[in-house]
Scaffold this motif. Sequence first.
Motif, short mmCIF file in Angstrom:
data_model
loop_
_atom_site.label_atom_id
_atom_site.label_comp_id
_atom_site.label_asym_id
_atom_site.label_seq_id
_atom_site.Cartn_x
_atom_site.Cartn_y
_atom_site.Cartn_z
N ASP A 175 0.82 -1.21 0.00
CA ASP A 175 0.00 0.00 0.00
C ASP A 175 0.86 1.26 0.00
N THR A 178 1.98 2.84 -3.31
CA THR A 178 1.03 3.60 -4.15
C THR A 178 1.13 5.10 -3.91
N CYS A 201 -1.88 -4.63 -5.53
CA CYS A 201 -1.46 -4.11 -4.22
C CYS A 201 -1.81 -5.11 -3.13
N ASN A 203 -2.38 -4.95 0.18
CA ASN A 203 -2.62 -3.88 1.16
C ASN A 203 -2.70 -4.44 2.58
N HIS A 205 -2.10 -2.40 5.12
CA HIS A 205 -2.47 -1.21 5.91
C HIS A 205 -1.32 -0.56 6.66
N TYR A 212 -2.19 3.24 7.21
CA TYR A 212 -2.86 3.60 5.95
C TYR A 212 -3.30 5.07 5.92
N THR A 220 -9.94 3.80 -0.83
CA THR A 220 -9.35 2.48 -1.07
C THR A 220 -8.22 2.65 -2.08
N ILE A 221 -7.35 1.66 -2.16
CA ILE A 221 -6.29 1.69 -3.17
C ILE A 221 -6.91 1.51 -4.56
N ARG A 234 -11.31 -4.25 -5.60
CA ARG A 234 -10.96 -4.38 -4.19
C ARG A 234 -11.40 -5.76 -3.72
N GLU A 264 -6.58 -4.59 -5.68
CA GLU A 264 -6.18 -4.41 -4.28
C GLU A 264 -6.60 -5.65 -3.50
N GLU A 266 -6.75 -7.06 0.14
CA GLU A 266 -6.61 -6.63 1.55
C GLU A 266 -6.13 -7.78 2.42
#
Length: 368
Positions: A175, A178, A201, A203, A205, A212, A220-221, A234, A264, A266
């Motif tokens: 993350d 980015t 990504c 992510n 956090h 983040y 959000t990314i 996402r 992305e 998570e």
Amino acid sequence: MIKDKTAFEPFSLEPIRLLSPEGEWIAPFELDLDEATLKGFYRDMVAARMLDEKFVILIRTGKTSFIAPHAGHEAAQVGIAHAMQRGHDWLFPYYRDMGLMVAMGVPMVEIFGQMLGNAADPAKGRQMPSHPGSKKLNIFTVCSAIASHIPPAAGAAISMKLRRTNQVAVCTFGDGATSEGDWHAGINFAAVQGAPAVFVCENNHYAISVDYAHQTSAHTIADKAHAYGIPGYRVDGLDVLASYYVMRHVIERSRAGAGAALVELEVYRYGPHSSADDDTRYRPKSEVDAARKRDPIARFRKFLEQRGLWDNVAENKLRTQIAHDLEAALQEAEAAGEAPAEWMFDDVLSSRPWHLEEQRKLVLDELR
Ligand SMILES: Cc1ncc(C[n+]2csc(CCOP(=O)(O)OP(=O)(O)O)c2C)c(N)n1
Ligand SMILES: [Mg+2]
């Protein structure tokens, strides 16, 4: 009802999820993966986790000098690898992708050789530990400078398009990456050129100690994809099947000529950022404990058990086998010994100029 799996909508409000936290299949389409494939996902996730644990032993016993724990990222990384045409497509990974290396099929001996930086290392001991690559498998070597591999991934994808190779360039990062200039320049260029590049990504956090909210104000990314005119997805990266299906859709969409995309996934990292970090300084232990309760491996195991594909006997057998394979690979890598000093003169220029030739002779005389 069988729905077209390519129907994932970009920019969903909630992360795309196909497995419930209890491991139930909640997708609006039927699973099209056979038993061997599903078990293969699970095997790779467990192997990735056990490799992470082995790396802790390597650092504590002074056998390597740097690790970047990947535990918590396994579902995302296994999903990415299995959605690719491994060995045909190109991967541009980052330093937290050792689980991805396992799932890409990089031999364990090479992985340990890279961590030891010795004669078993395909990079000949010249890279930082946890910075793998594989010429054979089209895996670009990792660069420590955050996001510096995004423009090369874009360039490779543009070349694939021009040469009509039917390949896709998959590029992973965190993350924090980015927020780097290289990230924007690279993605913008790939998007404008309609190149088959999939930017992914992982992510977790955190960018080391920076959470983040302190490094981006984007919700959000995936939302960042709007700026480049490409789709952004996402995904719950603790769900191996969501990671796999979305990646498969996005990779095949790019291969078919639809251009670049951003995904992305998570995740959460259980360990510190690296062996040079103390994560207790910036996040409470309760947060890590809560994340461990959502473990991606436990979740997928529940899914397999519900389908009658897994039990304790299979689990014990798998873990015993992986532990054996890891130890055997580590011993084989250690037995390779130090990287010969004269290797430093190889592969730099197509033919060695006289002054390097002289230096090489001096080194060899010195060591004789
Ligand atoms: C250009 C650059 N700036 C700073 C660093 C130091 N650094 C190494 S890792 C890292 C955090 C990256 O976080 P993220 O992209 O979220 O990946 P993660 O480590 O969380 O997986 C930073 C700032 C670096 N390597 N390169
Ligand atoms: Mg991060």
